[in-house]
Scaffold this active site. Structure first.
Site, short mmCIF file in Angstrom:
data_model
loop_
_atom_site.label_atom_id
_atom_site.label_comp_id
_atom_site.label_asym_id
_atom_site.label_seq_id
_atom_site.Cartn_x
_atom_site.Cartn_y
_atom_site.Cartn_z
N LYS A 73 62.41 -11.31 -45.84
CA LYS A 73 61.68 -11.96 -44.75
C LYS A 73 60.86 -13.12 -45.31
CE LYS A 73 60.38 -10.89 -40.33
NZ LYS A 73 61.37 -10.52 -39.30
N THR B 61 63.60 -6.09 -41.58
CA THR B 61 62.72 -7.14 -42.15
C THR B 61 61.40 -7.19 -41.38
OG1 THR B 61 63.61 -8.95 -40.81
CG2 THR B 61 64.73 -8.49 -42.90
N ASP B 62 61.43 -6.78 -40.13
CA ASP B 62 60.18 -6.70 -39.37
C ASP B 62 59.23 -5.67 -39.99
OD1 ASP B 62 58.73 -7.56 -36.92
OD2 ASP B 62 58.82 -5.40 -36.52
N PHE C 115 55.91 -49.20 -67.03
CA PHE C 115 57.29 -48.70 -67.16
C PHE C 115 58.15 -49.89 -67.57
CE2 PHE C 115 61.52 -47.51 -65.34
CZ PHE C 115 61.76 -46.47 -66.23
N ARG D 45 51.44 -50.73 -63.12
CA ARG D 45 51.92 -50.41 -61.76
C ARG D 45 51.02 -49.35 -61.14
NH1 ARG D 45 57.30 -46.50 -62.68
NH2 ARG D 45 56.31 -45.16 -64.22
N ILE E 261 56.64 -41.62 -66.11
CA ILE E 261 56.27 -40.30 -65.59
C ILE E 261 56.69 -39.23 -66.60
CG2 ILE E 261 56.64 -38.66 -63.70
CD1 ILE E 261 57.19 -41.11 -61.89
N GLN E 262 57.83 -39.46 -67.26
CA GLN E 262 58.28 -38.51 -68.28
C GLN E 262 57.19 -38.34 -69.34
OE1 GLN E 262 60.16 -40.90 -66.79
NE2 GLN E 262 62.35 -40.51 -67.01
N ASN F 46 58.71 -39.71 -57.99
CA ASN F 46 58.10 -41.03 -58.14
C ASN F 46 57.89 -41.67 -56.77
OD1 ASN F 46 57.35 -43.59 -58.83
ND2 ASN F 46 59.11 -44.03 -60.12
O1 LIG Z 1 58.30 -43.33 -64.73
C1 LIG Z 1 59.45 -43.69 -64.39
N1 LIG Z 1 60.52 -43.08 -64.96
C2 LIG Z 1 61.81 -43.44 -64.65
O2 LIG Z 1 62.80 -42.85 -65.20
C3 LIG Z 1 61.98 -44.45 -63.69
N2 LIG Z 1 63.10 -45.03 -63.14
C4 LIG Z 1 62.66 -45.96 -62.27
O3 LIG Z 1 63.42 -46.68 -61.56
N3 LIG Z 1 61.31 -45.98 -62.22
C5 LIG Z 1 60.87 -45.04 -63.10
N4 LIG Z 1 59.61 -44.65 -63.46
#
Ligand SMILES: O=c1[nH]c(=O)c2[nH]c(=O)[nH]c2[nH]1
Length: 323
Positions: free
Chosen positions: A12, A71-72, A181, A198, A246-247, A273
């Site tokens: 549920k 499930t009730d 980036f 950015r 971001i990675q 992103n």
């Molecule tokens: O931090 C980022 N990682 C990416 O792999 C990526 N690819 C992208 O187009 N923008 C970004 N920004």
């Protein structure tokens, strides 16, 4: 193949549980990145999803409902147990409910429950000495929420905790300046300009797992990791670091979380992103005009573990610590 080996589950979802005046979470360790010291648990609210595994094969293949817990009834079971649990955490509550199910229905072999917090925030109200937090009125928050999963299985050694993870979902963070980036592959498919600065907007889900799963459900504040502190570490690291992607950011957040909490084995990230699109750059100003990005959206998935801390020189391997 016996019914035991065949994938066979049902359950549920959207079981909403609101328990008031649950035992408060107190006595947790504080960390430099967070002023979080506990949960008053005046509203202990969650949206739970439960799945049972067991000897249910004939309910599918022979239309035999004699072993079916409706499930009730599962929903009622969870709600009634909320009055019986007296600990301070979602993790402890889920383990409690899983065990109750296994103890009540001998043909069930495992119970898995995921609970997403329904978050409520305090509101400030006029009091004797100015504004103060109301102990009565709370605001339903649309922000990030705690999530936790617990699975308990019946084994020859008794009920065992076989899966546990906790985390924070829907954390949306924007850093207006200080993120870049660049340096990515430039070829005939590249249209994205390199960015030295950015406005990085990310959606983050963070999940973490303990070295010893029992620490998560023991309701012992000395070893419990509050998702709120993990959330605050993410914001702090984002603030401090000039990130290259971001990675790069999520790796740094993961390392810091593992540094703060030696009882954790790994931290998993799912990021999205949502970097704002620049519309107007304003001359002689640090300000600009942006709008929401258009789909499609990029995403990242990564797990940071204790070996990463060793590789970064932030922790010694376990053997050398013990030696
Ligand atoms: O931090 C980022 N990682 C990416 O792999 C990526 N690819 C992208 O187009 N923008 C970004 N920004």
């Amino acid at each position: 193949m016996s019914s035991q080996e065949r994938v066979c589950y049902y359950g549920k979802g959207d079981v909403f549980v609101f328990r008031t005046y649950q035992t408060p979470l107190e006595g947790i360790k504080t960390i430099p990145e967070s002023n979080f010291t506990g949960r008053n648990n005046v509203i202990f609210g969650m949206n739970a999803k439960i799945a049972l595994e067991g000897d249910f094969l004939h309910s599918f293949t022979k239309a035999d409902n004699s072993c079916v817990v409706a499930t009730d009834s599962m929903k009622n079971f969870i709600l009634r147990q909320a009055a019986q649990y007296h600990g301070p955490t979602f993790e402890g509550f889920l383990k409690f409910v899983c065990n109750r199910f296994l103890d009540t229905y001998p043909h069930i072999t495992s119970v898995e429950i995921t609970a997403d917090e329904v978050p409520f925030e305090t509101v400030q109200v006029a009091g004797q000495n100015g504004l103060e937090a109301s102990p009565l009125v709370y605001r339903h928050s649309r922000n990030e929420l705690i999530t936790t999963t617990v699975k308990v299985a019946r084994t020859e050694q008794g009920n065992q905790l076989v899966k546990q993870e906790s985390g924070i979902k829907n954390l949306h963070l924007i850093k207006v300046t200080g993120s870049s980036f660049y340096g990515f592959i430039q070829d005939e498919y590249t249209t994205l300009p390199e960015a030295k600065d950015r406005p990085l907007y990310i959606y983050l889900d963070i999940f973490y797992r303990y070295n010893d799963k029992e620490d998560a459900v023991s309701d012992n504040p000395a070893v419990y990791v509050p998702a709120e502190q993990v959330r605050d570490i993410a914001a702090s690291v984002f603030h401090e670091a000039e990130t290259l992607s971001i990675q790069d950011l999520i790796y740094r957040v993961g390392c810091r979380v593992l540094q703060r909490f030696p009882q954790l084995a790994e931290v998993q990230f799912l990021s999205n992103n949502r970097t704002w699109e620049t519309i107007v750059e304003i001359p002689d100003s640090e300000g600009a005009v942006f709008t929401e990005p258009r789909p499609p959206y990029g995403f990242q998935g990564f797990v940071v573990n204790r070996q990463d801390l060793v590789n970064e020189g932030l922790e010694f391997p376990t053997e050398s610590v013990e030696a």
